[in-house]
Design a protein around this motif. Structure first.
Motif, PDB file in Angstrom:
ATOM      1  N   ARG A  92      38.104  71.043 -67.720  1.00 33.10           N
ATOM      2  CA  ARG A  92      38.763  70.807 -66.430  1.00 33.10           C
ATOM      3  C   ARG A  92      38.330  69.465 -65.836  1.00 33.10           C
ATOM      4  O   ARG A  92      38.385  69.266 -64.631  1.00 33.10           O
ATOM      5  N   ARG A  93      37.916  68.557 -66.704  1.00 30.72           N
ATOM      6  CA  ARG A  93      37.409  67.270 -66.240  1.00 30.72           C
ATOM      7  C   ARG A  93      38.473  66.472 -65.488  1.00 30.72           C
ATOM      8  O   ARG A  93      38.203  65.879 -64.440  1.00 30.72           O
ATOM      9  N   GLY A  94      39.683  66.435 -66.014  1.00 30.40           N
ATOM     10  CA  GLY A  94      40.738  65.672 -65.353  1.00 30.40           C
ATOM     11  C   GLY A  94      41.033  66.203 -63.969  1.00 30.40           C
ATOM     12  O   GLY A  94      41.234  65.435 -63.019  1.00 30.40           O
ATOM     13  N   GLU A  95      41.055  67.530 -63.823  1.00 26.37           N
ATOM     14  CA  GLU A  95      41.296  68.127 -62.511  1.00 26.37           C
ATOM     15  C   GLU A  95      40.154  67.796 -61.557  1.00 26.37           C
ATOM     16  O   GLU A  95      40.371  67.502 -60.379  1.00 26.37           O
ATOM     17  N   GLY A  96      38.915  67.831 -62.087  1.00 29.95           N
ATOM     18  CA  GLY A  96      37.775  67.479 -61.255  1.00 29.95           C
ATOM     19  C   GLY A  96      37.840  66.040 -60.777  1.00 29.95           C
ATOM     20  O   GLY A  96      37.554  65.739 -59.615  1.00 29.95           O
ATOM     21  N   LEU A  97      38.235  65.142 -61.667  1.00 28.45           N
ATOM     22  CA  LEU A  97      38.386  63.739 -61.276  1.00 28.45           C
ATOM     23  C   LEU A  97      39.489  63.589 -60.224  1.00 28.45           C
ATOM     24  O   LEU A  97      39.372  62.770 -59.302  1.00 28.45           O
ATOM     25  N   GLY A  98      40.561  64.372 -60.368  1.00 28.03           N
ATOM     26  CA  GLY A  98      41.635  64.306 -59.391  1.00 28.03           C
ATOM     27  C   GLY A  98      41.184  64.767 -58.017  1.00 28.03           C
ATOM     28  O   GLY A  98      41.506  64.146 -56.999  1.00 28.03           O
ATOM     29  N   ILE A  99      40.407  65.854 -57.977  1.00 33.68           N
ATOM     30  CA  ILE A  99      39.896  66.353 -56.695  1.00 33.68           C
ATOM     31  C   ILE A  99      38.942  65.345 -56.077  1.00 33.68           C
ATOM     32  O   ILE A  99      38.970  65.096 -54.858  1.00 33.68           O
ATOM     33  N   TYR A 100      38.100  64.736 -56.899  1.00 31.90           N
ATOM     34  CA  TYR A 100      37.186  63.723 -56.378  1.00 31.90           C
ATOM     35  C   TYR A 100      37.969  62.521 -55.841  1.00 31.90           C
ATOM     36  O   TYR A 100      37.624  61.958 -54.799  1.00 31.90           O
ATOM     37  N   GLY A 101      39.028  62.149 -56.534  1.00 36.52           N
ATOM     38  CA  GLY A 101      39.863  61.052 -56.059  1.00 36.52           C
ATOM     39  C   GLY A 101      40.497  61.358 -54.710  1.00 36.52           C
ATOM     40  O   GLY A 101      40.586  60.486 -53.836  1.00 36.52           O
ATOM     41  N   ILE A 102      40.918  62.608 -54.515  1.00 37.57           N
ATOM     42  CA  ILE A 102      41.488  62.999 -53.227  1.00 37.57           C
ATOM     43  C   ILE A 102      40.409  62.982 -52.150  1.00 37.57           C
ATOM     44  O   ILE A 102      40.629  62.506 -51.028  1.00 37.57           O
ATOM     45  N   ALA A 103      39.214  63.496 -52.479  1.00 39.00           N
ATOM     46  CA  ALA A 103      38.120  63.551 -51.514  1.00 39.00           C
ATOM     47  C   ALA A 103      37.732  62.164 -51.023  1.00 39.00           C
ATOM     48  O   ALA A 103      37.321  61.995 -49.868  1.00 39.00           O
ATOM     49  N   CYS A 104      37.847  61.159 -51.886  1.00 44.33           N
ATOM     50  CA  CYS A 104      37.537  59.786 -51.479  1.00 44.33           C
ATOM     51  C   CYS A 104      38.759  59.065 -50.917  1.00 44.33           C
ATOM     52  O   CYS A 104      38.624  58.171 -50.073  1.00 44.33           O
ATOM     53  N   GLY A 105      39.947  59.446 -51.386  1.00 49.69           N
ATOM     54  CA  GLY A 105      41.161  58.741 -50.975  1.00 49.69           C
ATOM     55  C   GLY A 105      41.611  59.075 -49.572  1.00 49.69           C
ATOM     56  O   GLY A 105      42.072  58.195 -48.829  1.00 49.69           O
ATOM     57  N   VAL A 106      41.492  60.340 -49.171  1.00 52.67           N
ATOM     58  CA  VAL A 106      41.922  60.725 -47.826  1.00 52.67           C
ATOM     59  C   VAL A 106      41.076  60.040 -46.750  1.00 52.67           C
ATOM     60  O   VAL A 106      41.618  59.476 -45.794  1.00 52.67           O
ATOM     61  N   PRO A 107      39.725  60.037 -46.870  1.00 53.52           N
ATOM     62  CA  PRO A 107      38.937  59.282 -45.883  1.00 53.52           C
ATOM     63  C   PRO A 107      39.286  57.800 -45.849  1.00 53.52           C
ATOM     64  O   PRO A 107      39.255  57.174 -44.787  1.00 53.52           O
ATOM     65  N   ALA A 108      39.611  57.239 -47.013  1.00 50.96           N
ATOM     66  CA  ALA A 108      39.984  55.827 -47.049  1.00 50.96           C
ATOM     67  C   ALA A 108      41.257  55.582 -46.241  1.00 50.96           C
ATOM     68  O   ALA A 108      41.342  54.615 -45.470  1.00 50.96           O
ATOM     69  N   MET A 109      42.256  56.465 -46.412  1.00 52.85           N
ATOM     70  CA  MET A 109      43.506  56.302 -45.672  1.00 52.85           C
ATOM     71  C   MET A 109      43.289  56.420 -44.169  1.00 52.85           C
ATOM     72  O   MET A 109      43.926  55.728 -43.378  1.00 52.85           O
ATOM     73  N   VAL A 110      42.373  57.300 -43.772  1.00 47.44           N
ATOM     74  CA  VAL A 110      42.101  57.494 -42.346  1.00 47.44           C
ATOM     75  C   VAL A 110      41.235  56.373 -41.792  1.00 47.44           C
ATOM     76  O   VAL A 110      41.473  55.846 -40.703  1.00 47.44           O
ATOM     77  N   ALA A 111      40.208  55.989 -42.555  1.00 47.04           N
ATOM     78  CA  ALA A 111      39.219  55.037 -42.050  1.00 47.04           C
ATOM     79  C   ALA A 111      39.777  53.621 -41.928  1.00 47.04           C
ATOM     80  O   ALA A 111      39.360  52.875 -41.030  1.00 47.04           O
ATOM     81  N   LEU A 112      40.687  53.222 -42.806  1.00 51.79           N
ATOM     82  CA  LEU A 112      41.230  51.863 -42.728  1.00 51.79           C
ATOM     83  C   LEU A 112      41.877  51.577 -41.368  1.00 51.79           C
ATOM     84  O   LEU A 112      41.507  50.610 -40.704  1.00 51.79           O
ATOM     85  N   PRO A 113      42.825  52.403 -40.921  1.00 50.08           N
ATOM     86  CA  PRO A 113      43.386  52.136 -39.582  1.00 50.08           C
ATOM     87  C   PRO A 113      42.421  52.510 -38.466  1.00 50.08           C
ATOM     88  O   PRO A 113      42.437  51.907 -37.391  1.00 50.08           O
ATOM     89  N   ALA A 114      41.559  53.529 -38.689  1.00 53.89           N
ATOM     90  CA  ALA A 114      40.655  53.975 -37.628  1.00 53.89           C
ATOM     91  C   ALA A 114      39.659  52.891 -37.247  1.00 53.89           C
ATOM     92  O   ALA A 114      39.297  52.758 -36.069  1.00 53.89           O
ATOM     93  N   GLY A 115      39.209  52.106 -38.238  1.00 53.16           N
ATOM     94  CA  GLY A 115      38.280  51.027 -37.929  1.00 53.16           C
ATOM     95  C   GLY A 115      38.876  50.022 -36.970  1.00 53.16           C
ATOM     96  O   GLY A 115      38.215  49.569 -36.020  1.00 53.16           O
ATOM     97  N   LEU A 116      40.149  49.679 -37.191  1.00 55.86           N
ATOM     98  CA  LEU A 116      40.822  48.744 -36.297  1.00 55.86           C
ATOM     99  C   LEU A 116      41.091  49.379 -34.941  1.00 55.86           C
ATOM    100  O   LEU A 116      40.884  48.756 -33.888  1.00 55.86           O
ATOM    101  N   TRP A 117      41.550  50.619 -34.952  1.00 60.23           N
ATOM    102  CA  TRP A 117      41.891  51.305 -33.701  1.00 60.23           C
ATOM    103  C   TRP A 117      40.658  51.486 -32.813  1.00 60.23           C
ATOM    104  O   TRP A 117      40.687  51.195 -31.623  1.00 60.23           O
ATOM    105  N   LEU A 118      39.550  51.932 -33.398  1.00 58.18           N
ATOM    106  CA  LEU A 118      38.332  52.136 -32.621  1.00 58.18           C
ATOM    107  C   LEU A 118      37.775  50.809 -32.105  1.00 58.18           C
ATOM    108  O   LEU A 118      37.278  50.727 -30.969  1.00 58.18           O
ATOM    109  N   GLY A 119      37.867  49.766 -32.945  1.00 53.68           N
ATOM    110  CA  GLY A 119      37.390  48.459 -32.507  1.00 53.68           C
ATOM    111  C   GLY A 119      38.134  47.961 -31.284  1.00 53.68           C
ATOM    112  O   GLY A 119      37.530  47.392 -30.361  1.00 53.68           O
ATOM    113  N   ASP A 120      39.449  48.181 -31.254  1.00 54.68           N
ATOM    114  CA  ASP A 120      40.245  47.757 -30.102  1.00 54.68           C
ATOM    115  C   ASP A 120      40.002  48.644 -28.888  1.00 54.68           C
ATOM    116  O   ASP A 120      40.019  48.172 -27.747  1.00 54.68           O
TER     117      ASP A 120
END
Length: 404
Positions: A153-181
């Motif tokens: 189940r290695r591929g599925e595990g890598l996919g879940i890890y990718g989601i776990a890192c990807g969702v924070p990235a999508m949120v944090a990119l705009p959040a950094g700018l929004w919070l700074g302003d």
């Protein structure tokens, strides 16, 4: 450390028993991955603007990103050797500290004996150190997932890890700018520091140094192996386009660009888990060619960059292909090395990612000056297919048995 290979569960479709995927160790890796991703992307978007606000201008803003990515690539080359010498736990913990402490240092935390400073030298030093820390986090994250989850189940595990890192990235990119302003940059720096350092609580239960039956491959030796180089080239072809779309689509795509980039991120995230699960069942190597073709098709649609519908459709297609190719290339490469070389494979994959982004943005800018943006997008789509010429070895090597 809790193992994952002895416990099995029934599949949802009743096809038979499958090894249990989730374990304490895997959950800890996910926690550390979320923290490192959140920390990195909060400042990835906001620190260039902060540098500009302190008087460094556009040149200084560009330097913050350039220095950080240069440090990331350089450190990725060294991580496999550091792991072989010091073990996962020590190196991962050090990487999280390198991400978190410089963010807090920008606040001038008294306990660190650093005075508050907005100087460009301090900003660039923080970028340099954080780039090295991020390199550790991304390389070891993938290697640890490969080591912890069941091979079936290695591929599925890598996919879940990718989601776990990807969702924070999508949120944090705009959040950094929004919070700074909204509230200023100090809370952004504090949140970035705390996010990374919070992951240290998970690191203590990760594997330490352990003897391996085989010496790990060096990064250069791995890159010389065709069975590893070809999948990394498939992935690099898609990351080239990532650098292009992230850099130039906001310049030429109009108001739809922000929505298109969001659609791309969502498509990547949604595809990763499916790609991993499907690859575990039927072979990840089979996904490389379709993933690359889908990615190139999406970029080809950007020839119609004046059409909002074409831009949105193209970025969704590109995102789906990127998620498919990224997950499949990592899984294929891991299947072809012993466990001692998982760190090397993860480093090679991440170098392909970072170098591809940099080369794509640079090369596209030079080409667009002579051809215009629509033609440059078309040329990019055609060039992305070049790895197909070398792709036979990516699909012919026998893979391990899959669960039905």
């Amino acid at each position: 450390m809790t193992t994952t290979t002895s416990t099995t569960t029934a599949t949802a479709d009743g096809a038979g028993a499958r090894p249990r995927l989730m374990s304490r160790a895997f959950a800890l890796v996910l926690v550390a991955g979320v923290g490192s991703s959140t920390s990195f992307y909060l400042l990835f978007s906001s620190l260039p603007r902060y540098a500009d606000a302190t008087g460094a201008g556009g040149v200084g803003a560009g330097l913050t990103t350039g220095v950080m990515m240069l440090a990331t690539v350089a450190a990725e080359l060294a991580v496999p050797r550091l792991v072989a010498r010091c073990g996962y736990r020590t190196v991962f913990g050090t990487g999280l500290a390198l991400l978190g402490v410089p963010a807090l240092a920008l606040l001038g935390v008294p306990a660190l004996a650093l005075a508050t400073s907005g100087s460009m030298a301090m900003i660039l030093m923080a970028c340099l150190v954080r780039g090295a820390g991020f390199a550790v986090a991304v390389v070891l994250g993938g290697a640890l997932v490969a080591s912890i989850v069941p091979a079936e189940r290695r591929g599925e595990g890598l996919g879940i890890y990718g989601i776990a890192c990807g969702v924070p990235a999508m949120v944090a990119l705009p959040a950094g700018l929004w919070l700074g302003d909204l509230v200023g940059y100090a809370p952004v720096f504090a949140l970035a520091g705390v996010s990374a350092l919070a992951g240290l609580a998970a690191v203590r239960d990760l594997p330490g140094r352990r003897p391996e039956p085989e010496a790990p491959l060096g990064l250069v030796a791995a890159a010389r192996k065709r069975e590893l180089l070809v999948p990394s080239l498939f992935f690099a072809a898609t990351t080239v386009a990532t650098g292009i779309t992230a850099t130039f689509l906001p310049l030429v795509g109009g108001a739809v660009s922000a929505w298109a980039l969001l659609a791309h991120g969502l498509a990547v995230t949604c595809t990763r888990w499916w790609a991993g699960r499907n690859g575990d069942r039927y072979g990840a190597a089979r996904q490389l060619v379709p993933g690359l073709v889908i990615s190139a098709s999406g970029i080809a649609l950007l020839v119609l960059v004046s059409s909002p519908a074409a831009v949105l459709a193209g970025m969704v297609l590109f995102g789906a292909g990127f998620g498919l190719t990224g997950n499949a290339s990592m899984a294929v490469m891991l299947d072809r090395v012993p466990s001692s070389s998982y760190g090397t494979v993860s480093a090679l994959w991440n170098v392909a990612y970072d170098v591809g982004i940099g080369l794509g943005a640079t090369g596209f800018g030079l080409a667009a000056v002579h051809t215009g943006y629509p033609a440059a997008f078309g040329l990019t789509a055609a060039l992305m297919l070049l790895p197909l010429l070398a792709g036979r070895s990516a699909r012919t090597r026998p893979e391990r048995a899959r669960t039905a």
